[in-house]
Write a protein that holds these residues in place. Structure first.
Motif, PDB file in Angstrom:
ATOM      1  N   GLY A  25       0.870  -1.147   0.006  1.00  0.00           N
ATOM      2  CA  GLY A  25       0.111  -0.014   0.084  1.00  0.00           C
ATOM      3  C   GLY A  25       0.955   1.222   0.008  1.00  0.00           C
ATOM      4  O   GLY A  25       2.117   1.247  -0.169  1.00  0.00           O
ATOM      5  N   GLU A  26       0.368   2.282   0.126  1.00  0.00           N
ATOM      6  CA  GLU A  26       0.868   3.717   0.077  1.00  0.00           C
ATOM      7  C   GLU A  26       1.929   3.808   1.291  1.00  0.00           C
ATOM      8  O   GLU A  26       2.894   4.442   0.963  1.00  0.00           O
ATOM      9  N   ASP A  27       1.659   3.023   2.210  1.00  0.00           N
ATOM     10  CA  ASP A  27       2.684   3.204   3.322  1.00  0.00           C
ATOM     11  C   ASP A  27       3.546   2.332   3.516  1.00  0.00           C
ATOM     12  O   ASP A  27       4.429   2.032   4.301  1.00  0.00           O
ATOM     13  N   GLY A  28       3.829   1.494   2.126  1.00  0.00           N
ATOM     14  CA  GLY A  28       4.929   0.541   2.006  1.00  0.00           C
ATOM     15  C   GLY A  28       4.792  -0.925   2.616  1.00  0.00           C
ATOM     16  O   GLY A  28       5.543  -1.791   2.365  1.00  0.00           O
ATOM     17  N   GLU A  29       3.721  -0.910   3.289  1.00  0.00           N
ATOM     18  CA  GLU A  29       3.514  -2.402   4.145  1.00  0.00           C
ATOM     19  C   GLU A  29       2.576  -3.281   3.268  1.00  0.00           C
ATOM     20  O   GLU A  29       1.990  -2.850   2.136  1.00  0.00           O
ATOM     21  N   PRO A  30       2.832  -4.413   3.423  1.00  0.00           N
ATOM     22  CA  PRO A  30       2.372  -5.532   2.561  1.00  0.00           C
ATOM     23  C   PRO A  30       0.654  -5.292   2.287  1.00  0.00           C
ATOM     24  O   PRO A  30       0.066  -5.113   3.419  1.00  0.00           O
ATOM     25  N   ASP A  31       0.177  -5.511   0.904  1.00  0.00           N
ATOM     26  CA  ASP A  31      -1.390  -5.353   0.723  1.00  0.00           C
ATOM     27  C   ASP A  31      -1.886  -6.774   1.015  1.00  0.00           C
ATOM     28  O   ASP A  31      -1.357  -7.580   0.312  1.00  0.00           O
ATOM     29  N   PRO A  32      -2.759  -6.865   2.187  1.00  0.00           N
ATOM     30  CA  PRO A  32      -3.256  -8.160   2.593  1.00  0.00           C
ATOM     31  C   PRO A  32      -4.203  -8.652   1.765  1.00  0.00           C
ATOM     32  O   PRO A  32      -4.584  -9.893   1.712  1.00  0.00           O
ATOM     33  N   THR A  33      -4.877  -7.620   0.586  1.00  0.00           N
ATOM     34  CA  THR A  33      -5.889  -8.196  -0.358  1.00  0.00           C
ATOM     35  C   THR A  33      -5.262  -8.883  -1.357  1.00  0.00           C
ATOM     36  O   THR A  33      -5.842  -9.572  -2.226  1.00  0.00           O
ATOM     37  N   ILE A  34      -3.977  -8.893  -1.694  1.00  0.00           N
ATOM     38  CA  ILE A  34      -3.233  -9.542  -3.047  1.00  0.00           C
ATOM     39  C   ILE A  34      -2.247 -10.455  -2.450  1.00  0.00           C
ATOM     40  O   ILE A  34      -1.131 -10.266  -1.533  1.00  0.00           O
ATOM     41  N   ALA A  35      -2.354 -11.841  -2.641  1.00  0.00           N
ATOM     42  CA  ALA A  35      -1.364 -12.977  -1.996  1.00  0.00           C
ATOM     43  C   ALA A  35      -0.131 -12.498  -2.778  1.00  0.00           C
ATOM     44  O   ALA A  35       0.131 -12.320  -4.049  1.00  0.00           O
ATOM     45  N   PRO A  36       0.951 -12.746  -1.863  1.00  0.00           N
ATOM     46  CA  PRO A  36       2.301 -12.815  -2.719  1.00  0.00           C
ATOM     47  C   PRO A  36       2.763 -14.053  -3.425  1.00  0.00           C
ATOM     48  O   PRO A  36       2.244 -15.160  -3.132  1.00  0.00           O
ATOM     49  N   SER A  37       3.641 -13.571  -4.364  1.00  0.00           N
ATOM     50  CA  SER A  37       4.280 -14.887  -4.928  1.00  0.00           C
ATOM     51  C   SER A  37       5.552 -15.191  -4.248  1.00  0.00           C
ATOM     52  O   SER A  37       6.018 -14.386  -3.429  1.00  0.00           O
ATOM     53  N   HIS A  38       6.159 -16.336  -4.626  1.00  0.00           N
ATOM     54  CA  HIS A  38       7.495 -16.537  -3.905  1.00  0.00           C
ATOM     55  C   HIS A  38       8.411 -16.675  -5.085  1.00  0.00           C
ATOM     56  O   HIS A  38       8.329 -17.393  -6.167  1.00  0.00           O
ATOM     57  N   GLY A  39       9.644 -16.060  -4.781  1.00  0.00           N
ATOM     58  CA  GLY A  39      10.604 -15.984  -5.833  1.00  0.00           C
ATOM     59  C   GLY A  39      11.981 -16.695  -5.337  1.00  0.00           C
ATOM     60  O   GLY A  39      12.161 -16.860  -3.904  1.00  0.00           O
ATOM     61  N   ALA A  40      12.547 -17.610  -6.351  1.00  0.00           N
ATOM     62  CA  ALA A  40      13.657 -18.260  -6.099  1.00  0.00           C
ATOM     63  C   ALA A  40      14.655 -18.142  -6.916  1.00  0.00           C
ATOM     64  O   ALA A  40      14.389 -18.333  -8.241  1.00  0.00           O
ATOM     65  N   VAL A  41      15.955 -17.726  -6.748  1.00  0.00           N
ATOM     66  CA  VAL A  41      16.754 -17.339  -7.654  1.00  0.00           C
ATOM     67  C   VAL A  41      18.335 -18.355  -7.395  1.00  0.00           C
ATOM     68  O   VAL A  41      18.682 -18.287  -6.356  1.00  0.00           O
ATOM     69  N   THR A  42      18.573 -18.990  -8.545  1.00  0.00           N
ATOM     70  CA  THR A  42      19.863 -19.785  -8.362  1.00  0.00           C
ATOM     71  C   THR A  42      20.643 -18.943  -9.504  1.00  0.00           C
ATOM     72  O   THR A  42      20.482 -18.856 -10.600  1.00  0.00           O
ATOM     73  N   LEU A  43      22.132 -19.016  -8.835  1.00  0.00           N
ATOM     74  CA  LEU A  43      23.127 -18.857  -9.636  1.00  0.00           C
ATOM     75  C   LEU A  43      24.098 -19.859  -9.961  1.00  0.00           C
ATOM     76  O   LEU A  43      24.585 -20.622  -8.933  1.00  0.00           O
ATOM     77  N   GLU A  44      24.589 -20.346 -11.080  1.00  0.00           N
ATOM     78  CA  GLU A  44      25.440 -21.332 -11.375  1.00  0.00           C
ATOM     79  C   GLU A  44      26.610 -20.706 -12.288  1.00  0.00           C
ATOM     80  O   GLU A  44      26.145 -20.497 -13.172  1.00  0.00           O
ATOM     81  N   ALA A  45      27.894 -21.256 -12.047  1.00  0.00           N
ATOM     82  CA  ALA A  45      28.892 -20.978 -12.975  1.00  0.00           C
ATOM     83  C   ALA A  45      28.775 -22.006 -14.202  1.00  0.00           C
ATOM     84  O   ALA A  45      28.583 -23.001 -13.896  1.00  0.00           O
ATOM     85  N   THR A  46      28.903 -21.365 -15.299  1.00  0.00           N
ATOM     86  CA  THR A  46      29.025 -22.143 -16.600  1.00  0.00           C
ATOM     87  C   THR A  46      30.283 -21.680 -17.376  1.00  0.00           C
ATOM     88  O   THR A  46      30.332 -20.731 -18.122  1.00  0.00           O
ATOM     89  N   GLY A  47      31.340 -22.374 -17.044  1.00  0.00           N
ATOM     90  CA  GLY A  47      32.582 -21.697 -17.540  1.00  0.00           C
ATOM     91  C   GLY A  47      33.038 -20.474 -16.859  1.00  0.00           C
ATOM     92  O   GLY A  47      32.825 -20.368 -15.921  1.00  0.00           O
ATOM     93  N   THR A  48      33.035 -19.276 -17.721  1.00  0.00           N
ATOM     94  CA  THR A  48      33.384 -18.103 -17.526  1.00  0.00           C
ATOM     95  C   THR A  48      32.056 -17.278 -17.136  1.00  0.00           C
ATOM     96  O   THR A  48      32.255 -16.073 -16.914  1.00  0.00           O
ATOM     97  N   ARG A  49      30.985 -17.838 -17.533  1.00  0.00           N
ATOM     98  CA  ARG A  49      29.760 -17.274 -17.440  1.00  0.00           C
ATOM     99  C   ARG A  49      29.007 -17.692 -16.062  1.00  0.00           C
ATOM    100  O   ARG A  49      29.266 -18.673 -15.481  1.00  0.00           O
TER     101      ARG A  49
END
Length: 161
Positions: free
Chosen positions: A97-121
């Motif tokens: 909301g405008e106050d920066g606090e979570p809006d309880p009327t909209i369910a959150p999603s869940h994010g998962a980030v995985t980083l893996e070396a692939t050679g030099t990338r």
């Protein structure tokens, strides 16, 4: 373009982005860890982000807003649920909301980030998991898929700078 693939799976309620970068895992990790770097790519180019809070610890909270071309602000939040530096990050992600606090009327999603070396990338796999098929479709209709593609595409410029 750094994004290699995107995949929406309605059965698993997920959207997956795979990207590769010409940088070491530790350097790509910094674009998540440092709020000033995060601001330079989180959100599409026409909706830049400002992180007002970014407590990058398990249980930590992040509060941000993205500013649209007309000055409109869209607020969001994260709750960090897991960190295995510099390889994995998980967080709940929602609207605020405008106050920066979570809006309880909209369910959150869940994010998962995985980083893996692939050679030099580094390969970055980002999986967003939704609470329902309706929520997944709502996020797609709001432009999440294209927005994330554009946002992730900005990481290359950040890593080069």
């Amino acid at each position: 373009m750094t994004v290699i693939s995107t995949h929406k799976d309605a059965e698993a309620l997920t959207m997956t982005f795979v990207a590769e970068f010409d940088a070491a895992v530790e350097r790509v990790w910094q674009v998540w860890e440092d709020p000033r770097q995060l601001e330079r790519w989180w959100g599409p180019p026409m909706w830049p982000a400002t992180f007002e809070q970014h407590d990058f610890t398990v249980g930590g909270r992040s509060r941000y807003y993205m500013t649209g071309p007309d000055g409109q602000k869209a607020r969001g939040w994260w709750q960090i649920t897991a960190i295995d530096a510099p390889r994995r990050l998980e967080f709940d992600d929602g609207f605020a909301g405008e106050d920066g606090e979570p809006d309880p009327t909209i369910a959150p999603s869940h994010g998962a980030v995985t980083l893996e070396a692939t050679g030099t990338r580094t390969r970055m796999v980002t999986v967003s998991t939704f609470t329902s098929a309706e929520q997944l479709e709502q996020m797609v209709a709001m432009g999440m898929e294209e927005g994330l593609r554009l946002a992730i595409g900005q990481i290359d410029a950040l890593l080069a700078g």
